[in-house]
Design an enzyme around this catalytic site. Sequence first.
Site, PDB file in Angstrom:
ATOM      1  N   ALA A 132       0.839  -1.199   0.000  1.00 28.23           N
ATOM      2  CA  ALA A 132       0.000   0.000   0.000  1.00 28.23           C
ATOM      3  C   ALA A 132       0.873   1.248   0.000  1.00 28.23           C
ATOM      4  O   ALA A 132       1.686   1.450   0.905  1.00 28.23           O
ATOM      5  CB  ALA A 132      -0.914  -0.003   1.223  1.00 28.23           C
ATOM      6  N   ALA A 133       0.711   2.079  -1.013  1.00 26.91           N
ATOM      7  CA  ALA A 133       1.505   3.311  -1.124  1.00 26.91           C
ATOM      8  C   ALA A 133       0.866   4.204  -2.175  1.00 26.91           C
ATOM      9  O   ALA A 133       0.077   3.744  -3.012  1.00 26.91           O
ATOM     10  CB  ALA A 133       2.949   2.999  -1.512  1.00 26.91           C
TER      11      ALA A 133
ATOM     12  N   SER B 137      12.085   0.978  -4.004  1.00 27.07           N
ATOM     13  CA  SER B 137      12.113   1.319  -5.429  1.00 27.07           C
ATOM     14  C   SER B 137      13.532   1.628  -5.874  1.00 27.07           C
ATOM     15  O   SER B 137      14.322   2.215  -5.124  1.00 27.07           O
ATOM     16  CB  SER B 137      11.216   2.545  -5.677  1.00 27.07           C
TER      17      SER B 137
ATOM     18  N   TYR C  73       8.129  10.606  -3.794  1.00 26.36           N
ATOM     19  CA  TYR C  73       7.884   9.168  -3.741  1.00 26.36           C
ATOM     20  C   TYR C  73       9.167   8.424  -3.384  1.00 26.36           C
ATOM     21  O   TYR C  73       9.176   7.559  -2.504  1.00 26.36           O
ATOM     22  CB  TYR C  73       7.343   8.685  -5.087  1.00 26.36           C
TER      23      TYR C  73
ATOM     24  N   LYS D 251      10.027   6.205  -0.055  1.00 29.41           N
ATOM     25  CA  LYS D 251      10.402   4.800  -0.183  1.00 29.41           C
ATOM     26  C   LYS D 251      11.725   4.511   0.527  1.00 29.41           C
ATOM     27  O   LYS D 251      11.866   3.481   1.192  1.00 29.41           O
ATOM     28  CB  LYS D 251      10.473   4.402  -1.664  1.00 29.41           C
TER      29      LYS D 251
END
Length: 289
Positions: free
Chosen positions: A78-79, A122, A149, A153
Amino acid sequence: MATLVTGGSGFLGIALSEHLLAEGQNVVILDQGAPPAAFLRAIENLPGRLTIRAGSVLDPDALQEAFSSGIDAVFHGAAITAGRERERTDAERVITVNLVGTLRVLEAARDHGIRRFVYPSSLLIYGDSLHDREEVEEGATPPFPDSLYAVTKYAGERMVLRLGADSGCEVLCGRIGSVFGPWEVATGVRDLLSPFWHAANRALAGGEIVVPRTPLKRELVYSRDVAAAIAWLLTWVEPHFRVYNISAPFDWSGALERWCETLAQGLPGVSWRVAAEGEIPNVWNHDER
């Protein structure tokens, strides 16, 4: 074995769930949205069992209900995969979901005695390091995250590794490349949809696909290969490291053009071309480097 997949109605969540169900495992999806109907039809005859829980990773009651299903391992997918516009307009929500939500799921995993927690980081955390060398290595290449983002991460990765070490829950992180392939859908929380998705979307709408003049150079990886790698991390008995890059060392030059040609041959009325000088394409790479 039962695996909790948070964000299970999203791209990677669906790909992983399909893989695990095909192996005969039980999967519990926790997501605010429902999985696509096409996915539910596709898994009807798979040997594993799917349970769907509606809720947010920020909701303690939803987490309690999800973990009450006899969970053995967790994939926390979930992100919010935020693009630049969402960074500008909704940064607080991105940070809250991506970091506070991660903390809540890790704490719930600890409280329920979960043995394995896999966190999808990522390759974007490397930032400029992705572009000034031929290879990136988990222990040697410096991370320079240059988007919100990527920052969340990297922070999430460091957080779960630190807190997981003190919780008795074994945490592994997979730094995932740019994913494309089956089950890629526009969920509203993933802004960085692949150029292959954009091209297919244009083709299904009918008309002309216009691709960027800059060749596609980003590292790419197929969704079902990512699912297989994550399944490995979920079950690997004695992993040698805590962080792994998950991508494919292939030269993807011309792949987008070949995909557009395939779409044009298979769908009536569809054509494609490279954008003219100064023209804005209708298919995006997100990163022109």
